[in-house]
Design an enzyme around this catalytic site. Sequence first.
Site, PDB file in Angstrom:
ATOM      1  N   LYS A   1      44.276 -10.332  -2.463  1.00 15.96           N
ATOM      2  CA  LYS A   1      43.386  -9.240  -2.866  1.00 15.96           C
ATOM      3  C   LYS A   1      44.160  -7.927  -3.011  1.00 15.96           C
ATOM      4  O   LYS A   1      44.053  -7.247  -4.030  1.00 15.96           O
ATOM      5  CB  LYS A   1      42.245  -9.047  -1.844  1.00 15.96           C
ATOM      6  CG  LYS A   1      41.394 -10.293  -1.625  1.00 15.96           C
ATOM      7  CD  LYS A   1      40.265 -10.055  -0.634  1.00 15.96           C
ATOM      8  CE  LYS A   1      40.716  -9.722   0.776  1.00 15.96           C
ATOM      9  NZ  LYS A   1      41.230 -10.859   1.559  1.00 15.96           N
TER      10      LYS A   1
ATOM     11  N   ARG B   1      32.601  -7.722   4.022  1.00 15.97           N
ATOM     12  CA  ARG B   1      33.046  -8.919   4.744  1.00 15.97           C
ATOM     13  C   ARG B   1      31.929  -9.531   5.580  1.00 15.97           C
ATOM     14  O   ARG B   1      32.153 -10.561   6.214  1.00 15.97           O
ATOM     15  CB  ARG B   1      34.190  -8.541   5.686  1.00 15.97           C
ATOM     16  CG  ARG B   1      35.584  -8.832   5.107  1.00 15.97           C
ATOM     17  CD  ARG B   1      36.596  -8.304   6.109  1.00 15.97           C
ATOM     18  NE  ARG B   1      37.882  -8.943   6.068  1.00 15.97           N
ATOM     19  CZ  ARG B   1      38.929  -8.466   5.377  1.00 15.97           C
ATOM     20  NH1 ARG B   1      38.816  -7.410   4.621  1.00 15.97           N
ATOM     21  NH2 ARG B   1      40.088  -9.096   5.455  1.00 15.97           N
TER      22      ARG B   1
ATOM     23  N   ARG C   1      54.633 -12.450   5.169  1.00 13.63           N
ATOM     24  CA  ARG C   1      54.431 -10.994   5.107  1.00 13.63           C
ATOM     25  C   ARG C   1      54.703 -10.369   6.477  1.00 13.63           C
ATOM     26  O   ARG C   1      55.252  -9.279   6.571  1.00 13.63           O
ATOM     27  CB  ARG C   1      52.996 -10.675   4.656  1.00 13.63           C
ATOM     28  CG  ARG C   1      52.720  -9.179   4.597  1.00 13.63           C
ATOM     29  CD  ARG C   1      51.402  -8.833   3.951  1.00 13.63           C
ATOM     30  NE  ARG C   1      50.264  -9.271   4.751  1.00 13.63           N
ATOM     31  CZ  ARG C   1      48.998  -9.180   4.356  1.00 13.63           C
ATOM     32  NH1 ARG C   1      48.711  -8.695   3.166  1.00 13.63           N
ATOM     33  NH2 ARG C   1      48.021  -9.586   5.125  1.00 13.63           N
TER      34      ARG C   1
ATOM     35  N   ARG D   1      52.832  -5.694  10.465  1.00 16.17           N
ATOM     36  CA  ARG D   1      51.411  -5.871  10.806  1.00 16.17           C
ATOM     37  C   ARG D   1      51.268  -6.885  11.919  1.00 16.17           C
ATOM     38  O   ARG D   1      51.607  -8.058  11.753  1.00 16.17           O
ATOM     39  CB  ARG D   1      50.631  -6.333   9.571  1.00 16.17           C
ATOM     40  CG  ARG D   1      50.223  -5.180   8.677  1.00 16.17           C
ATOM     41  CD  ARG D   1      49.478  -5.651   7.481  1.00 16.17           C
ATOM     42  NE  ARG D   1      48.286  -6.433   7.785  1.00 16.17           N
ATOM     43  CZ  ARG D   1      47.391  -6.798   6.870  1.00 16.17           C
ATOM     44  NH1 ARG D   1      47.572  -6.447   5.609  1.00 16.17           N
ATOM     45  NH2 ARG D   1      46.339  -7.505   7.212  1.00 16.17           N
TER      46      ARG D   1
ATOM     47  N   ARG E   1      41.445 -15.438  12.144  1.00 18.24           N
ATOM     48  CA  ARG E   1      40.920 -14.695  10.986  1.00 18.24           C
ATOM     49  C   ARG E   1      40.228 -15.641   9.998  1.00 18.24           C
ATOM     50  O   ARG E   1      39.220 -15.301   9.402  1.00 18.24           O
ATOM     51  CB  ARG E   1      42.041 -13.906  10.303  1.00 18.24           C
ATOM     52  CG  ARG E   1      42.446 -12.667  11.109  1.00 18.24           C
ATOM     53  CD  ARG E   1      43.831 -12.188  10.775  1.00 18.24           C
ATOM     54  NE  ARG E   1      43.945 -11.630   9.444  1.00 18.24           N
ATOM     55  CZ  ARG E   1      45.122 -11.368   8.858  1.00 18.24           C
ATOM     56  NH1 ARG E   1      46.252 -11.601   9.495  1.00 18.24           N
ATOM     57  NH2 ARG E   1      45.148 -10.857   7.650  1.00 18.24           N
TER      58      ARG E   1
HETATM   59  P1  B4P Z   1      47.588  -9.727   0.178  1.00 21.02           P
HETATM   60  O1  B4P Z   1      47.263  -9.477  -1.227  1.00 21.02           O
HETATM   61  O2  B4P Z   1      48.204  -8.590   0.883  1.00 21.02           O
HETATM   62  O3  B4P Z   1      46.361 -10.231   1.067  1.00 21.02           O
HETATM   63  P2  B4P Z   1      44.904  -9.685   1.335  1.00 21.02           P
HETATM   64  O4  B4P Z   1      44.018 -10.748   0.777  1.00 21.02           O
HETATM   65  O5  B4P Z   1      44.711  -8.303   0.837  1.00 21.02           O
HETATM   66  O6  B4P Z   1      44.937  -9.657   2.934  1.00 21.02           O
HETATM   67  P3  B4P Z   1      44.074  -9.386   4.230  1.00 21.02           P
HETATM   68  O7  B4P Z   1      42.728 -10.028   4.142  1.00 21.02           O
HETATM   69  O8  B4P Z   1      44.982  -9.816   5.321  1.00 21.02           O
HETATM   70  O9  B4P Z   1      43.942  -7.865   4.438  1.00 21.02           O
HETATM   71  P4  B4P Z   1      42.919  -6.732   4.806  1.00 21.02           P
HETATM   72  O10 B4P Z   1      43.786  -5.546   4.794  1.00 21.02           O
HETATM   73  O11 B4P Z   1      41.760  -6.733   3.886  1.00 21.02           O
HETATM   74  O12 B4P Z   1      48.552 -10.977   0.232  1.00 21.02           O
HETATM   75  C1  B4P Z   1      49.083 -11.540   1.403  1.00 21.02           C
HETATM   76  C2  B4P Z   1      50.526 -11.995   1.198  1.00 21.02           C
HETATM   77  O13 B4P Z   1      50.607 -12.971   0.177  1.00 21.02           O
HETATM   78  C3  B4P Z   1      51.469 -10.853   0.751  1.00 21.02           C
HETATM   79  O14 B4P Z   1      52.661 -10.952   1.455  1.00 21.02           O
HETATM   80  C4  B4P Z   1      51.693 -11.111  -0.734  1.00 21.02           C
HETATM   81  O15 B4P Z   1      52.962 -10.692  -1.166  1.00 21.02           O
HETATM   82  C5  B4P Z   1      51.571 -12.632  -0.817  1.00 21.02           C
HETATM   83  N1  B4P Z   1      51.048 -13.077  -2.112  1.00 21.02           N
HETATM   84  C6  B4P Z   1      50.050 -12.504  -2.827  1.00 21.02           C
HETATM   85  N2  B4P Z   1      49.825 -13.198  -3.965  1.00 21.02           N
HETATM   86  C7  B4P Z   1      50.679 -14.274  -3.942  1.00 21.02           C
HETATM   87  C8  B4P Z   1      50.943 -15.379  -4.848  1.00 21.02           C
HETATM   88  N3  B4P Z   1      50.261 -15.525  -5.990  1.00 21.02           N
HETATM   89  N4  B4P Z   1      51.874 -16.282  -4.498  1.00 21.02           N
HETATM   90  C9  B4P Z   1      52.577 -16.162  -3.327  1.00 21.02           C
HETATM   91  N5  B4P Z   1      52.398 -15.120  -2.451  1.00 21.02           N
HETATM   92  C10 B4P Z   1      51.458 -14.192  -2.756  1.00 21.02           C
HETATM   93  O16 B4P Z   1      42.329  -7.005   6.296  1.00 21.02           O
HETATM   94  C11 B4P Z   1      43.044  -6.872   7.497  1.00 21.02           C
HETATM   95  C12 B4P Z   1      42.104  -6.776   8.721  1.00 21.02           C
HETATM   96  O17 B4P Z   1      41.354  -5.530   8.690  1.00 21.02           O
HETATM   97  C13 B4P Z   1      40.998  -7.841   8.861  1.00 21.02           C
HETATM   98  O18 B4P Z   1      41.449  -9.026   9.480  1.00 21.02           O
HETATM   99  C14 B4P Z   1      39.919  -7.084   9.719  1.00 21.02           C
HETATM  100  O19 B4P Z   1      40.228  -7.104  11.092  1.00 21.02           O
HETATM  101  C15 B4P Z   1      40.024  -5.653   9.226  1.00 21.02           C
HETATM  102  N6  B4P Z   1      39.036  -5.359   8.149  1.00 21.02           N
HETATM  103  C16 B4P Z   1      39.349  -5.050   6.852  1.00 21.02           C
HETATM  104  N7  B4P Z   1      38.229  -4.860   6.122  1.00 21.02           N
HETATM  105  C17 B4P Z   1      37.170  -5.063   6.985  1.00 21.02           C
HETATM  106  C18 B4P Z   1      35.751  -5.034   6.815  1.00 21.02           C
HETATM  107  N8  B4P Z   1      35.190  -4.786   5.624  1.00 21.02           N
HETATM  108  N9  B4P Z   1      34.965  -5.291   7.888  1.00 21.02           N
HETATM  109  C19 B4P Z   1      35.504  -5.548   9.090  1.00 21.02           C
HETATM  110  N10 B4P Z   1      36.845  -5.610   9.324  1.00 21.02           N
HETATM  111  C20 B4P Z   1      37.683  -5.364   8.279  1.00 21.02           C
END
Ligand code: B4P
Length: 192
Positions: free
Chosen positions: A14, A89, A128, A134, A146
């Site tokens: 995302k 979420r 990552r 992180r 998670r």
């Molecule tokens: P990202 O793109 O960084 O992953 P994400 O889905 O954004 O991550 P996440 O769910 O952990 O984050 P958030 O900050 O929302 O990709 C992950 C990795 O994969 C990276 O290293 C990237 O380089 C790699 N990658 C991407 N695409 C790829 C591909 N095609 N091929 C190979 N590798 C690839 O949430 C973090 C925490 O914050 C949650 O657990 C929760 O505690 C809190 N939180 C956030 N929003 C919340 C909400 N609305 N309500 C309650 N808690 C919340």
Amino acid sequence: MFNLILFGPPGSGKGTQSERLVEKYGLVHLSTGNLLREEISQKTPLGLEAKSFMDKGQLVPDEVVIGMVDSYFDKHKEAKGFLFDGFPRTVAQAVALDKLLELKKTEITSVLALEVGEEELVKRLLNRGKTSGRSDDTNEEVIRKRFFVYSNETTPVAEHYKKARKFHPIKGEGTVDDIFSAISDAINKKLR
Ligand code: B4P
């Protein structure tokens, strides 16, 4: 307004795809994960509270997140549209978002859901974790927690948008470029 939700499990890409999408479509990026990490780095009371949940792989309480989104809207009154990344979420967050958008006389245009298998997700997050600093990415137990929370609390959000016929799955495995072009195709169809 064009309001998009990028939906999917932790590590589904995302954040990665959002960075490119906001640039291409001129949307304001609203990542609750980034906003929470910003609060943590500034050591605000909200950040300190959020950290205790995030470190354990739990969701931050709805009222904290919804309040943060509401004040983000206040700071971006001129936005042409938003890209919601990692929000909503929970169903309570989705209902609150519907209400906040209604007040702005707009609504969610589309929900694009990245689909990625669990083992690939674990691999990406641990990878990552080696460089991101992180704490929620370095421990496999926290990562599995998670996914558990995602399947219990976040999956029902998909139903909320399926009922509204706004939910579109996208294959989230493959190169970042290929996935970006699949997402762009889906958006372009909506814009037409
Ligand atoms: P990202 O793109 O960084 O992953 P994400 O889905 O954004 O991550 P996440 O769910 O952990 O984050 P958030 O900050 O929302 O990709 C992950 C990795 O994969 C990276 O290293 C990237 O380089 C790699 N990658 C991407 N695409 C790829 C591909 N095609 N091929 C190979 N590798 C690839 O949430 C973090 C925490 O914050 C949650 O657990 C929760 O505690 C809190 N939180 C956030 N929003 C919340 C909400 N609305 N309500 C309650 N808690 C919340």
